[in-house]
Every structure is written in C-alpha cells, then in structure tokens.
Enzyme design. Structure first.
Site, PDB file in Angstrom:
ATOM      1  N   HIS A  61      66.132 -80.783  -9.217  1.00  0.00           N
ATOM      2  CA  HIS A  61      67.192 -81.797  -9.143  1.00  0.00           C
ATOM      3  C   HIS A  61      68.377 -81.300  -8.314  1.00  0.00           C
ATOM      4  O   HIS A  61      68.827 -81.973  -7.379  1.00  0.00           O
ATOM      5  CB  HIS A  61      67.655 -82.160 -10.555  1.00  0.00           C
ATOM      6  CG  HIS A  61      68.669 -83.252 -10.608  1.00  0.00           C
ATOM      7  ND1 HIS A  61      68.330 -84.579 -10.691  1.00  0.00           N
ATOM      8  CD2 HIS A  61      70.028 -83.209 -10.578  1.00  0.00           C
ATOM      9  CE1 HIS A  61      69.426 -85.316 -10.713  1.00  0.00           C
ATOM     10  NE2 HIS A  61      70.475 -84.501 -10.649  1.00  0.00           N
ATOM     11  N   GLU A  62      68.843 -80.106  -8.668  1.00  0.00           N
ATOM     12  CA  GLU A  62      69.985 -79.546  -7.941  1.00  0.00           C
ATOM     13  C   GLU A  62      69.600 -79.181  -6.508  1.00  0.00           C
ATOM     14  O   GLU A  62      70.427 -79.256  -5.598  1.00  0.00           O
ATOM     15  CB  GLU A  62      70.521 -78.318  -8.677  1.00  0.00           C
ATOM     16  CG  GLU A  62      71.124 -78.616 -10.030  1.00  0.00           C
ATOM     17  CD  GLU A  62      72.304 -79.576  -9.945  1.00  0.00           C
ATOM     18  OE1 GLU A  62      73.016 -79.574  -8.925  1.00  0.00           O
ATOM     19  OE2 GLU A  62      72.503 -80.340 -10.905  1.00  0.00           O
ATOM     20  N   HIS A  68      70.145 -82.238  -4.340  1.00  0.00           N
ATOM     21  CA  HIS A  68      71.556 -82.386  -3.962  1.00  0.00           C
ATOM     22  C   HIS A  68      71.926 -81.371  -2.871  1.00  0.00           C
ATOM     23  O   HIS A  68      72.621 -81.711  -1.895  1.00  0.00           O
ATOM     24  CB  HIS A  68      72.448 -82.152  -5.185  1.00  0.00           C
ATOM     25  CG  HIS A  68      72.359 -83.223  -6.226  1.00  0.00           C
ATOM     26  ND1 HIS A  68      72.409 -84.562  -5.944  1.00  0.00           N
ATOM     27  CD2 HIS A  68      72.225 -83.129  -7.585  1.00  0.00           C
ATOM     28  CE1 HIS A  68      72.325 -85.262  -7.065  1.00  0.00           C
ATOM     29  NE2 HIS A  68      72.207 -84.406  -8.081  1.00  0.00           N
TER      30      HIS A  68
END
Length: 341
Positions: free
Chosen positions: A19-20, A23
């Site tokens: 997820h990170e 980003h």
C-alpha cells in the site's frame, strides 16, 4: 509457535508495504518530494539516504509509512514539489495509488495461484475422491477411486444421490455396494455425524482437476477479485443496515493468519490477497482520514479552486475519527467474542 508469531507479522508487513509502496512510487512518478520511506513503525533502527529520500528500518515490523513533503495539511510548505503545491491530478493519483496497488497485489496472487495449481470442478459423479480417517468407510476398505453403486439397496447415479438417500434412513448401519477396480463388493458401513449433524458415510467426492494457461489465469484472477469486491460491498451494506456482519479486527486477523499458515504457504498467500483486497476497498471508502475521504476533499478543492476552511476540515476529520473509532471498536468486540469461544 514461531509460525504463529511470524505469520501475522508477514501478512501485515506485506499488505501495508504494498500500500505504502504504491503511494511512494506514484509520488516519485509525479515529481513529489518523498522525505522518508520507512519499513515498520516506532524508533528508527537505521537507514540509508539515497538522493533526497531516507530509506529507514523501524523497530516494529508491521508495515511502514511514507513522509511526503507537504502531505500534512498543517505543513505550509513553499516547495513546488510538495504535495500541497502539486496539481490536483497528481495528488489524486498519489492518494489512489495505495489502494490500487493492494488490488493489483490480490489480482496477481490469485492469477498466480490459478496458474500454479489450476482449479477443480465437481462433476457430480459417484466416485470416491477421499476417505475420512478413522471412519467405518476406511475400516471397511473403501478407497479413493472406488465407484459407489448402491446405498441401502438403492441405485446411485450421481454423488448427490448419496446424501439424498442417507438423510432418509432410520438406521446408522447401511449396506454400500462399491466397484473397486472392476470388482463389485457390498460393505456394511456404520455412518457417523457430519458437521451439520446429518449422517455421513465418511467419504468425499471426486473433484476434476483443470490446468490453466497464462491468459485464463489472468481472467480468472480478475473474476475472483470482482466477486470478492461484490461480497465486500454486500457485507458493508449489511453492516450499515444493522444485519449481522462478520468483521475481524487486528486480533482476529492475526489469529486467522496463524491458522492459515499451518495449511501451507499458498494458503497464506491467498489469505494475503484477500486482506489486501479488503484494505484496498476499505481505504477508498469516502470516509474522512481514509484515502477515499482525502480523494473527495481533493476533488472538491480542484473543482472549487480553493482549499476548504480549517474549521470545516476540523469537523470533517472529527466525523472521520468517530466513524473509524466505531468500526475499530466493533471489530475488536468481534475479536474478543472470538477469543471467548
């Protein structure tokens, strides 16, 4: 015991880092300044700086985080590469990338699993696919590959015929005629109770295995993701409407991770895919403080051409905190009830 500890750490680390990572990569792609990409949380154990970004390792190995310049709304950063100073389209891409990467992770795991293991179908043939250990069927010599011909003197044409016959019987002792390598024999079987309380012979059905090519694996991976996303929407609607919903918190997820890990690494990967899809879906909900809420606020700012007043942001974030706290308490309540069972 070690697996029970490492499995939850591995599961949480993978889905949060993916997820990170979404980003992070999109922030780099759109020209934003990423000050730190951390693996884990808590006190810093060490790090390496490459260019303007510090890649650090933290003491709590549960996921990670990004520190993008200007991401905090209270940070009045004048750097043109700061998040708050980038075009709306760039900010939208960065915000959405985390959830998109979670969905992509699930898709590739499902597709890879189909490519590696294929899939099975139930042809509804009266052929034994397996025999339950310790049952009368095993003791009487029924084997995998045998064909069930009759049960209690009644002809069996399909596997489902077996259940239809046994549920009508008044006795647990039943004669079963099977064909073993072309030889017919009649055995006396003592039926036992199944999980639903219904009498069972102690045999499982034959499942037909199918190999899968690359293109079909991708198609089936996409179909599995769509099916699960529809199930998540249904579950969310049930929860909002007050119907019973099965929601697990961090304790429940950790317990399930340990249980799934005991069944094999492929099962653990499939569990990660399911959780990753859940995280991607939930993060895109239009709730303040989640990525979906930030997306909505960014869109409003893009359409109106100005930032929302600080007072409005305060109340919006307060609503977000309340909703998330309620969801957390609900999930933890389910976890505690699960521990007491």
């Amino acid at each position: 015991m070690l697996v029970n500890i490492l499995a939850p750490i591995f599961v949480f680390a993978v889905i949060v880092l993916i997820h990170e990572g979404g980003h992070f990569l999109m922030a780099k792609f759109t020209g934003m300044k990423v000050e730190e990409f951390a693996v884990g949380f808590g006190p810093k154990l060490g790090g390496i700086k490459r260019g303007e970004t510090l890649y650090s390792l933290r003491s709590i190995p549960l996921g990670g985080f990004n520190r993008i310049a200007g991401m905090d709304s209270s940070d009045k950063n004048d750097d043109p590469r700061a998040f708050v100073n980038r075009p709306v389209w760039a900010r939208l891409l960065v915000i959405a990338a985390g959830s998109v990467f979670n969905v992509l992770l699930a898709f590739f795991i499902f597709a890879g699993a189909f490519l590696y293991a294929g899939y099975q179908t139930f042809p509804d043939l009266p052929v034994v696919g397996g025999v339950l250990s310790g049952t009368s069927a095993e003791k009487q010599g029924i084997e995998k590959g045998d064909t069930i011909l009759t049960v209690a003197g009644r002809k069996v044409d399909t596997w489902t015929d077996i259940g239809k016959i046994t549920k009508t019987l008044d006795t647990r002792i039943v004669p079963v005629t099977v064909s073993h390598e072309g030889e017919e024999k009649t055995l006396t079987i003592m039926m036992t109770d199944g999980d639903n309380g219904r009498p069972i012979i102690g045999i499982s059905p034959y499942l037909e295995h199918h190999d899968v090519g690359l293109g079909e694996a991708f198609l089936m991976g996409g179909e599995r993701c769509l099916f699960l996303l529809k199930m998540m929407v249904t579950g969310l609607v049930d929860m909002i409407s007050g119907h019973e919903a099965d929601v697990a918190g961090p304790i429940g997820v950790a317990r399930m991770s340990a249980q799934v890990a005991d069944t094999g690494f492929l099962s653990l990967l499939l569990f990660i895919a399911l959780l990753s899809l859940n995280l991607g879906f939930l993060n895109l909900l239009p709730i303040p403080l989640l990525d979906g809420g930030v997306l909505i606020l960014t869109l409003i700012e893009g359409v109106s051409g100005r930032e929302l007043p600080e007072k409005a942001l305060y109340y919006i974030q307060a609503v977000g905190v309340t909703i998330l706290l309620g969801l957390f308490l609900f999930a933890m309540s389910n976890d505690i009830q699960g521990l007491m069972k």
